[in-house]
Write a protein that holds these residues in place. Structure first.
Motif, PDB file in Angstrom:
ATOM      1  N   ALA A 499       0.854  -1.189   0.000  1.00  0.00           N
ATOM      2  CA  ALA A 499       0.000   0.000   0.000  1.00  0.00           C
ATOM      3  C   ALA A 499       0.887   1.235   0.000  1.00  0.00           C
ATOM      4  N   PRO A 500       0.300   2.448  -0.138  1.00  0.00           N
ATOM      5  CA  PRO A 500       1.083   3.685  -0.122  1.00  0.00           C
ATOM      6  C   PRO A 500       1.973   3.807   1.112  1.00  0.00           C
ATOM      7  N   VAL A 501       3.117   4.458   0.923  1.00  0.00           N
ATOM      8  CA  VAL A 501       4.136   4.580   1.959  1.00  0.00           C
ATOM      9  C   VAL A 501       3.803   5.739   2.898  1.00  0.00           C
ATOM     10  N   THR A 502       3.978   5.502   4.206  1.00  0.00           N
ATOM     11  CA  THR A 502       3.734   6.540   5.211  1.00  0.00           C
ATOM     12  C   THR A 502       4.971   6.879   6.030  1.00  0.00           C
ATOM     13  N   ALA A 503       5.940   5.956   6.140  1.00  0.00           N
ATOM     14  CA  ALA A 503       7.128   6.195   6.966  1.00  0.00           C
ATOM     15  C   ALA A 503       8.252   5.292   6.497  1.00  0.00           C
ATOM     16  N   LEU A 504       9.505   5.725   6.722  1.00  0.00           N
ATOM     17  CA  LEU A 504      10.676   4.966   6.286  1.00  0.00           C
ATOM     18  C   LEU A 504      11.769   5.021   7.354  1.00  0.00           C
ATOM     19  N   VAL A 505      12.459   3.908   7.539  1.00  0.00           N
ATOM     20  CA  VAL A 505      13.674   3.850   8.362  1.00  0.00           C
ATOM     21  C   VAL A 505      14.648   2.909   7.662  1.00  0.00           C
ATOM     22  N   ALA A 506      15.896   3.348   7.491  1.00  0.00           N
ATOM     23  CA  ALA A 506      16.922   2.517   6.868  1.00  0.00           C
ATOM     24  C   ALA A 506      18.024   2.254   7.883  1.00  0.00           C
ATOM     25  N   THR A 507      18.331   0.980   8.121  1.00  0.00           N
ATOM     26  CA  THR A 507      19.415   0.596   9.015  1.00  0.00           C
ATOM     27  C   THR A 507      20.467  -0.143   8.203  1.00  0.00           C
ATOM     28  N   GLU A 508      21.486  -0.654   8.870  1.00  0.00           N
ATOM     29  CA  GLU A 508      22.561  -1.322   8.144  1.00  0.00           C
ATOM     30  C   GLU A 508      22.084  -2.591   7.449  1.00  0.00           C
ATOM     31  N   ARG A 509      21.098  -3.274   8.019  1.00  0.00           N
ATOM     32  CA  ARG A 509      20.686  -4.566   7.481  1.00  0.00           C
ATOM     33  C   ARG A 509      19.339  -4.530   6.772  1.00  0.00           C
ATOM     34  N   TYR A 510      18.461  -3.604   7.181  1.00  0.00           N
ATOM     35  CA  TYR A 510      17.096  -3.651   6.658  1.00  0.00           C
ATOM     36  C   TYR A 510      16.576  -2.263   6.284  1.00  0.00           C
ATOM     37  N   LEU A 511      15.650  -2.273   5.336  1.00  0.00           N
ATOM     38  CA  LEU A 511      14.817  -1.115   5.067  1.00  0.00           C
ATOM     39  C   LEU A 511      13.446  -1.419   5.644  1.00  0.00           C
ATOM     40  N   TRP A 512      12.969  -0.511   6.520  1.00  0.00           N
ATOM     41  CA  TRP A 512      11.652  -0.656   7.126  1.00  0.00           C
ATOM     42  C   TRP A 512      10.728   0.343   6.463  1.00  0.00           C
ATOM     43  N   VAL A 513       9.605  -0.134   5.942  1.00  0.00           N
ATOM     44  CA  VAL A 513       8.671   0.716   5.209  1.00  0.00           C
ATOM     45  C   VAL A 513       7.305   0.634   5.882  1.00  0.00           C
ATOM     46  N   GLY A 514       6.859   1.761   6.430  1.00  0.00           N
ATOM     47  CA  GLY A 514       5.508   1.832   6.957  1.00  0.00           C
ATOM     48  C   GLY A 514       4.545   2.155   5.835  1.00  0.00           C
ATOM     49  N   THR A 515       3.442   1.439   5.761  1.00  0.00           N
ATOM     50  CA  THR A 515       2.456   1.642   4.704  1.00  0.00           C
ATOM     51  C   THR A 515       1.055   1.623   5.308  1.00  0.00           C
ATOM     52  N   HIS A 516       0.061   1.920   4.473  1.00  0.00           N
ATOM     53  CA  HIS A 516      -1.330   1.784   4.905  1.00  0.00           C
ATOM     54  C   HIS A 516      -1.741   0.319   4.994  1.00  0.00           C
ATOM     55  N   GLY A 517      -0.884  -0.598   4.549  1.00  0.00           N
ATOM     56  CA  GLY A 517      -1.194  -2.018   4.583  1.00  0.00           C
ATOM     57  C   GLY A 517      -0.256  -2.812   5.459  1.00  0.00           C
ATOM     58  N   GLY A 518       0.433  -2.168   6.401  1.00  0.00           N
ATOM     59  CA  GLY A 518       1.313  -2.875   7.315  1.00  0.00           C
ATOM     60  C   GLY A 518       2.742  -2.379   7.247  1.00  0.00           C
ATOM     61  N   LEU A 519       3.595  -3.003   8.073  1.00  0.00           N
ATOM     62  CA  LEU A 519       5.021  -2.690   8.132  1.00  0.00           C
ATOM     63  C   LEU A 519       5.795  -3.712   7.315  1.00  0.00           C
ATOM     64  N   VAL A 520       6.632  -3.231   6.403  1.00  0.00           N
ATOM     65  CA  VAL A 520       7.416  -4.109   5.537  1.00  0.00           C
ATOM     66  C   VAL A 520       8.881  -4.028   5.956  1.00  0.00           C
ATOM     67  N   ARG A 521       9.523  -5.190   6.135  1.00  0.00           N
ATOM     68  CA  ARG A 521      10.959  -5.248   6.383  1.00  0.00           C
ATOM     69  C   ARG A 521      11.628  -5.914   5.197  1.00  0.00           C
ATOM     70  N   LEU A 522      12.553  -5.182   4.550  1.00  0.00           N
ATOM     71  CA  LEU A 522      13.263  -5.677   3.377  1.00  0.00           C
ATOM     72  C   LEU A 522      14.749  -5.804   3.699  1.00  0.00           C
ATOM     73  N   ALA A 523      15.329  -6.979   3.415  1.00  0.00           N
ATOM     74  CA  ALA A 523      16.755  -7.175   3.633  1.00  0.00           C
ATOM     75  C   ALA A 523      17.553  -6.357   2.626  1.00  0.00           C
ATOM     76  N   LEU A 524      18.673  -5.777   3.093  1.00  0.00           N
ATOM     77  CA  LEU A 524      19.509  -4.939   2.240  1.00  0.00           C
ATOM     78  C   LEU A 524      20.824  -5.633   1.930  1.00  0.00           C
ATOM     79  N   VAL A 525      21.371  -5.333   0.764  1.00  0.00           N
ATOM     80  CA  VAL A 525      22.696  -5.784   0.384  1.00  0.00           C
ATOM     81  C   VAL A 525      23.481  -4.552  -0.022  1.00  0.00           C
ATOM     82  N   GLY A 526      24.744  -4.471   0.388  1.00  0.00           N
ATOM     83  CA  GLY A 526      25.560  -3.293   0.102  1.00  0.00           C
ATOM     84  C   GLY A 526      25.939  -3.193  -1.362  1.00  0.00           C
ATOM     85  N   PHE A 527      26.290  -1.985  -1.766  1.00  0.00           N
ATOM     86  CA  PHE A 527      26.746  -1.786  -3.149  1.00  0.00           C
ATOM     87  C   PHE A 527      27.776  -0.668  -3.173  1.00  0.00           C
TER      88      PHE A 527
END
Length: 527
Positions: A499-527
């Motif tokens: 769903a549409p994005v409402t909040a974001l937090v980026a840490t060393e390992r994960y991107l956390w995405v707040g949405t109207h449909g829940g909280l999404v945690r995405l694993a990150l890989v460096g580049f």
């Protein structure tokens, strides 16, 4: 609950402002494991429970939870490609051969193997009324009694009509739990009372492999473990208590999440989510009243408290069980609707829809009385408080009483362009408007507009800075934006995000995405 909260004494000491202070430098990996992309939502209604020695499967409306009783931790919840698949589940059993789980639905069956992350499903003639597994035939699959008779569903092929064996182990029911613990029937309505004294009910039950209690599902509190001797409930919460994320706050080894009631009518929830999702800890409100707000836009950490920007004012939430406190109209705010927060030295800067206030020495008073525009973003750095509002981007210096527009802002934006996000990429100040990111030259001070992002991401609403660039999110998705090269990686609503994005937090390992449909945690890989 208080005991769980006391396990988190160091979290607020290492808190970072939402979207700021993160040193992540990565992009989301292509999800190849359930751990790479996880969605947490309202997991308070339990539809089925199945138990084994080393695992407990818990079926919610959209997800399958896996509790590990020996380690006392959750694995990441598993969501089928079609989340509606689980809404018709009525019972569950663990497969004795490979520890996968069989689920009976009203019209058929579902089988899930967590080791291979494979979902299987099938239909059966008639309506399913009962099902079981033969312990003496572990490779034989499951037996289902429907309105047209009994069928054996093997591990492959169609279901075959037949007569079940005498030793068939049926899926347990609440009636079985009541027979084993007669007091549970009387205590059930009390055990199922939800936040704000919301009435609930017990939904399902399955005996613990230890034989010392039952895992009991509810309609309002998720999963409980009920001790057989004292009928004492232990909550085993999972999820964030709602779907519409209002604000996020990273605190060192986990995330505070507040969800709104206004979007879909769910109760407000404030929940701590451990980074690896091994536990979630809901914060309790004020008894029968629950929380005194219905929407939130920012969180800030204090000494054993959380400060929350809400639709009713500045809210103080205690981690030690004290009742919430609210500073609203008549308490020093120009208007009770609070939209942004920032820790500025020993003060708290409070942005509202009609100007700015400061909380200092326990007192809240209006600041910069010349500013009557909505304040959407605040960011403190040293003696400077950066203020983003309907007028654009300005700065307030310690000891001053005015917000002064940043030099060159009007020239770069060709007018009054509202600012919705502020942060730093290394030593470069960046600001987010509704359609792009702008950055300031750290030497010359001039502003440079970035690429137009609204055609891809929709109206921008959230921002988080990293060493690699800026994560921004809007109505259609999120993207990592390089100040030089533009979008590096784009996530779209409907494919990567629910769903549409409402909040974001980026840490060393994960991107956390707040949405109207829940909280999404995405694993990150460096580049």
């Amino acid at each position: 609950m208080r005991g769980l909260l006391l396990l988190l004494p160091v979290l607020l000491a290492t808190a970072c402002a939402t979207g700021g202070g993160m040193r992540a430098a990565g992009i989301p990996v292509i999800p190849i494991r359930p751990e790479d992309r996880v969605i947490l939502g309202d997991l308070t209604t339990v539809r089925a429970v199945a138990t084994a020695f080393d695992r407990v499967y818990v079926v919610y409306d959209t997800d399958l939870g896996i509790w590990q009783p020996l380690e006392r931790r959750w694995l990441v919840p598993r969501r089928p490609t079609n989340p509606g698949l689980l809404r018709d589940v009525v019972a569950a059993l663990v497969d004795p051969l490979d520890q996968s789980v069989w689920l009976a639905t009203r019209s058929g069956w579902v089988r899930y193997s967590p080791e291979s992350d494979i979902w299987e499903r099938g239909l059966l003639p008639g309506t399913v009324e009962q099902f079981g597994i033969d312990p003496q035939d572990p490779i034989g699959g499951a037996w289902f009694r429907t309105s047209t008779g009994w069928y054996q569903q093997g591990r492959a092929g169609p279901a075959i009509p037949g007569t079940p064996p005498r030793g068939l182990r049926l899926a347990p029911t609440l009636a079985d739990a009541y027979r084993d613990m007669p007091a549970l029937r009387a205590f059930g309505p009390t055990l199922a009372i939800g936040p704000g004294l919301e009435p609930g009910r017990l939904t399902v039950a399955a005996p613990a492999a230890s034989g010392q209690g039952w895992f009991v599902g509810t309609s309002t509190r998720g999963l409980l473990y009920v001790d057989q001797m004292g009928v004492t409930p232990t909550p085993l919460p999972l999820g964030i208590g709602g779907e519409a994320v209002g604000a996020l706050l990273w605190v060192g080894d986990g995330l505070w999440v507040s969800t709104d009631a206004a979007y879909r009518g769910e109760p407000v929830a404030v929940t701590f989510v451990e980074e690896e999702l091994r536990q979630t800890v809901p914060l309790e409100g004020n008894g029968a009243l629950g929380f005194p707000f219905t929407a939130s836009r920012a969180l800030l950490a204090g000494d054993r408290v959380l400060w929350l920007a809400s639709d009713v004012g500045l809210v103080r939430l205690s981690l030690d069980g004290q009742a919430p406190q609210v500073w609203g109209e008549g308490s020093g705010l120009p208007i009770p609707r609070v939209t942004a927060l920032a820790a500025w030295g020993d003060r708290i800067a409070v942005g509202t829809t009609r100007g700015l206030a400061l909380r200092e020495d326990g007192m809240l008073a209006r600041a910069a009385p010349g500013v009557i525009d909505p304040i959407y973003a605040l960011y403190a750095r040293g003696d400077t408080l950066w203020v983003g509002g309907g007028f654009g981007l300005g700065a307030m210096l310690a000891g001053d009483s005015a917000v002064r527009l940043s030099t060159g802002w009007r020239q770069a934006t060709a007018g009054e362009v509202p600012v919705f996000g502020i942060g730093y990429v290394a030593d470069t100040l960046v600001a987010m408007t509704a359609d792009r990111v702008l950055w300031r030259d750290p030497v010359l001070g001039g502003w440079t507009p970035g690429f137009a992002l609204a055609p891809t991401l929709g109206r921008l609403r959230a921002m988080a800075t990293t060493d690699a660039g800026v994560w921004v999110g809007g109505d259609r998705g999120a993207a990592l934006v390089s100040l030089v090269a533009g979008p590096v990686r784009t996530l779209t609503v409907g494919r990567d995000l629910p769903a549409p994005v409402t909040a974001l937090v980026a840490t060393e390992r994960y991107l956390w995405v707040g949405t109207h449909g829940g909280l999404v945690r995405l694993a990150l890989v460096g580049f």
